[in-house]
Design an enzyme around this catalytic site. Structure first.
Site, PDB file in Angstrom:
ATOM      1  N   GLY A   1       4.216  -5.921  -5.490  1.00 26.97           N
ATOM      2  CA  GLY A   1       3.569  -4.625  -5.364  1.00 26.97           C
ATOM      3  C   GLY A   1       3.718  -3.713  -6.572  1.00 26.97           C
ATOM      4  N   ILE A   2       3.912  -2.426  -6.302  1.00 23.96           N
ATOM      5  CA  ILE A   2       3.989  -1.430  -7.359  1.00 23.96           C
ATOM      6  C   ILE A   2       5.161  -1.710  -8.296  1.00 23.96           C
ATOM      7  CG2 ILE A   2       4.385   1.024  -7.838  1.00 23.96           C
ATOM      8  CD1 ILE A   2       2.889   1.646  -5.225  1.00 23.96           C
TER       9      ILE A   2
ATOM     10  N   TYR B   1       9.553   7.449   7.593  1.00 29.13           N
ATOM     11  CA  TYR B   1       9.056   7.183   6.248  1.00 29.13           C
ATOM     12  C   TYR B   1       8.689   8.486   5.529  1.00 29.13           C
ATOM     13  CZ  TYR B   1       6.180   5.240   2.493  1.00 29.13           C
ATOM     14  OH  TYR B   1       5.659   4.913   1.262  1.00 29.13           O
TER      15      TYR B   1
ATOM     16  N   VAL C   1      -2.606   2.527  -1.476  1.00 33.55           N
ATOM     17  CA  VAL C   1      -2.672   1.604  -2.610  1.00 33.55           C
ATOM     18  C   VAL C   1      -3.027   0.220  -2.086  1.00 33.55           C
ATOM     19  CG1 VAL C   1      -1.413   0.600  -4.558  1.00 33.55           C
ATOM     20  CG2 VAL C   1      -0.947   2.957  -3.851  1.00 33.55           C
TER      21      VAL C   1
END
Length: 265
Positions: free
Chosen positions: A19-20, A156, A189
């Site tokens: 991922g990122i 979160y 994203v």
């Protein structure tokens, strides 16, 4: 310490197996850095570093960022391999998407331990290396969920909101030692996880709510992280940049009116 490329800067990226985080690691490698990739998923991390195939420039370090002893051990491993730290990207994170009344305390603590405690621990430990050198940059990966509340994100979203304030606190205190700290707040994203869990209806909702009408790309997140770690951002400190296609700026929007505007254009 390896003698290969010893004068080149070193970036540490957490949650770098995918991922990122992996996109950030690749950005740093493309811009002349050596990189330590940290993740608690050792098998996926090793595969990612093998695929990068830059043995002198990229090292895999298995580390659970919520565990102080493991973070300390990771820092020693980076010291032994590269001998310096110039940039830290606190990207490691977990998520529980559950109704506020159904979120267990164990789930709450797991999210806070990784998303918030991990940022605290890694910045303390790796930041001390930058502080000793009198310069460095930290980027914390927060979330648009830390700027605006949403359903099923009590743990979160709250953890990311705390990261945003922690970023400002770190920036105020560490800047005295030449270490800048900023954060990005990604919107939706197009990660592999998003592709798995976001239904067509959810994607359509996001497209309606985001002025640019699309998800962001992982490389787009990485390029902003890289900028914030670079000398081009030498006077940027304590800031939170929403990399979200205008999602936060739009606030409450009416999809029907936006469609009407598009038709009129």
């Amino acid at each position: 310490m390896s003698g290969v490329g010893g004068d080149r800067p070193v970036a540490v990226v957490t949650g770098a197996a995918r991922g990122i985080g992996l996109a950030c690691a690749r950005w740093f490698l493309a811009h002349g850095h050596r990189v330590a990739l940290l993740d608690r998923d050792g098998a996926t991390l090793e595969a990612a570093v093998a695929a990068i195939d830059r043995p002198h420039d990229a090292v895999a370090v298995r580390c659970d960022v919520s565990d102080e002893a493991q973070v300390e051990a990771a820092a020693r491993a980076v010291d032994a391999r590269f001998g310096r730290v110039d940039a830290l990207v606190n990207n490691a994170g977990v998520a529980v998407f559950e109704h506020i009344q159904k979120t267990t305390f164990a789930q709450w603590r797991d999210v806070m331990a990784t998303n918030l405690d991990g940022v605290f621990l890694c910045t303390q430990v790796f930041g001390s290396r930058m502080q000793a050198r009198g310069r460095g940059a930290v980027v914390n990966v927060a979330s648009i969920s830390g700027l605006r509340a949403s359903t099923m994100r009590v743990a979160y979203g709250t953890s990311k909101a705390a990261v945003i304030h922690l970023t400002k606190q770190q920036a105020v205190e560490l800047s005295h030692y030449g270490v800048r700290v900023n954060a990005i707040a990604p919107g939706p994203v197009d990660t592999e996880m998003a592709k798995l869990v976001h239904t067509a209806a959810i994607r359509a909702d996001y497209h309606d709510a985001i002025p640019l009408a699309r998800y962001g790309g992982m490389d787009e997140m990485a390029s902003v992280v890289g900028f914030l770690c670079s000398d081009a951002a030498a006077y940027v400190n304590g800031q939170v940049i929403a990399v979200d296609g205008g999602f936060d700026a739009a606030g409450v929007g009416l999809p029907t009116l936006r469609r009407d505007l598009g038709a009129a254009g």
